[in-house]
Design an enzyme around this catalytic site. Structure first.
Site, PDB file in Angstrom:
ATOM      1  N   ASP A  70       0.671  -1.381  -0.163  1.00  0.00           N
ATOM      2  CA  ASP A  70      -0.069   0.043   0.100  1.00  0.00           C
ATOM      3  C   ASP A  70       0.916   1.170   0.187  1.00  0.00           C
ATOM      4  OD1 ASP A  70      -2.404  -1.557   0.125  1.00  0.00           O
ATOM      5  OD2 ASP A  70      -2.627  -1.234   2.285  1.00  0.00           O
ATOM      6  N   GLU A 101       1.313  -1.126   5.185  1.00  0.00           N
ATOM      7  CA  GLU A 101      -0.024  -1.425   4.872  1.00  0.00           C
ATOM      8  C   GLU A 101      -1.078  -0.630   5.533  1.00  0.00           C
ATOM      9  OE1 GLU A 101      -1.383  -4.041   2.682  1.00  0.00           O
ATOM     10  OE2 GLU A 101       0.601  -3.489   2.184  1.00  0.00           O
ATOM     11  N   LYS A 103      -4.908   0.146   6.583  1.00  0.00           N
ATOM     12  CA  LYS A 103      -6.233  -0.583   6.909  1.00  0.00           C
ATOM     13  C   LYS A 103      -7.218   0.434   7.556  1.00  0.00           C
ATOM     14  CE  LYS A 103      -4.698  -4.115   4.564  1.00  0.00           C
ATOM     15  NZ  LYS A 103      -5.370  -4.434   3.279  1.00  0.00           N
TER      16      LYS A 103
END
Length: 236
Positions: A70, A101, A103
Site C-alpha cells: 500500500d 499497509e 487499513k
C-alpha cells in the site's frame, strides 16, 4: 501563529479524512484506495524530497517480486524506477526505506497480513556497489534495514492499544516484524531496542509522522544500486 495549533491541526486533518472515508464510502476497494491516498498525500507533502511514497510492487535483480504494498517509501534521488506506467509502479529493492499497509482498523488478522507483506519485501535481494569519491573508492554499503509498518484509523480492540496489540505485534518472526504504526484515532507505536513502546492519545498522526522522519534520518542513504544487474534481464 501557534506551533501547537499548527501541529494539532495536521493531525485533526488526517483523522477527519480517515473518518470520512470510513463513514461514507461503502465499497471495500474504494474505501481502501481512499485510505491509502490519505496517507500517501501526508507523506508526499511532509517527507523530505529525497523520499517518495506510492503504492507499488518491489522487485530485485534476481527477478523476484514482492506482494503489492500500500505504501512504499523509497529513494528518488539516487535510484531509478524499474517500471512506471498507467498507475502501475515497480521500484527496485535497493531504493526502499519503508513499507506499510493501510487499513481501516487494526486487529490480529490485519497485523498478521501487514507482517506478511513486509516480509515479502525484506526477503528480496539487494545489490550494493563500491562508492567512488575524490580520494578513491568506499567499500559497498550494507543494505539499510527496511522499516515495516501499519496505518489505520481505529482499532477493533478494547482497549485500543492494550495487551492484544502487543501480543499480535510480538507474534511475528524477524522477517515480518513491524517497526512502527499509527492508529490515528487512538495513538501510535514504535520499537526501541527491540521492545515496543505504545504512545496513546495526543495527536497520533502528527507524532507518528515525526517518529517516521526520525527513523528515516537514522536509516541514512540507500546503497549504490547495481543497475547493470537489472539490465542483464534484457537479453533473457
Amino acid at each position: 501563529w501557534s506551533l501547537t495549533r499548527l501541529l494539532e491541526g495536521l493531525h485533526d486533518d488526517i483523522q477527519r479524512k480517515l473518518e470520512t472515508v470510513r463513514g461514507t464510502l461503502n465499497h471495500p476497494g474504494t474505501k481502501g484506495d481512499a485510505s491509502e491516498n490519505v496517507w500517501l498525500e501526508l507523506f508526499d507533502t511532509y517527507l523530505p524530497r529525497r523520499y517518495q511514497a506510492t503504492t507499488a510492487h518491489v522487485v530485485d535483480s534476481r527477478g523476484r517480486f514482492s506482494e503489492q504494498i500500500d505504501v512504499v517509501i523509497f529513494d528518488r534521488q539516487y535510484s531509478p524506477f524499474i517500471f512506471h506506467y498507467q498507475g502501475q509502479i515497480i521500484v527496485p529493492a535497493e531504493s526502499v526505506y519503508a513499507v506499510s499497509e493501510a487499513k481501516q482498523a487494526i486487529n490480529a488478522s490485519q497485523v498478521t497480513y501487514a507482517q506478511s507483506k513486509v516480509a515479502s519485501v525484506r526477503r528480496l535481494h539487494r545489490t550494493s556497489l563500491p562508492i567512488p569519491h575524490a580520494g578513491g573508492v568506499h567499500a559497498p554499503k550494507p543494505p539499510i534495514p527496511i522499516l515495516g509498518g501499519i496505518l489505520t484509523f481505529e482499532s477493533d480492540w478494547t482497549p485500543a492499544l492494550g495487551v492484544p496489540l502487543m501480543e499480535a505485534l510480538e507474534s511475528s518472526d524477524l522477517g515480518g516484524h513491524l517497526d512502527l504504526g499509527c492508529i490515528a484515532a487512538h495513538g501510535y507505536f514504535s520499537t526501541n531496542s527491540n521492545a515496543y513502546e505504545i504512545f496513546p492519545g495526543g495527536k497520533p498522526a502528527t507524532a507518528f509522522l515525526f517518529k517516521l522522519i526520525s527513523q528515516l534520518q537514522f536509516s541514512g542513504t540507500v546503497p549504490m544500486i547495481d543497475v547493470q544487474a537489472y539490465a542483464e534481464w534484457l537479453g533473457r
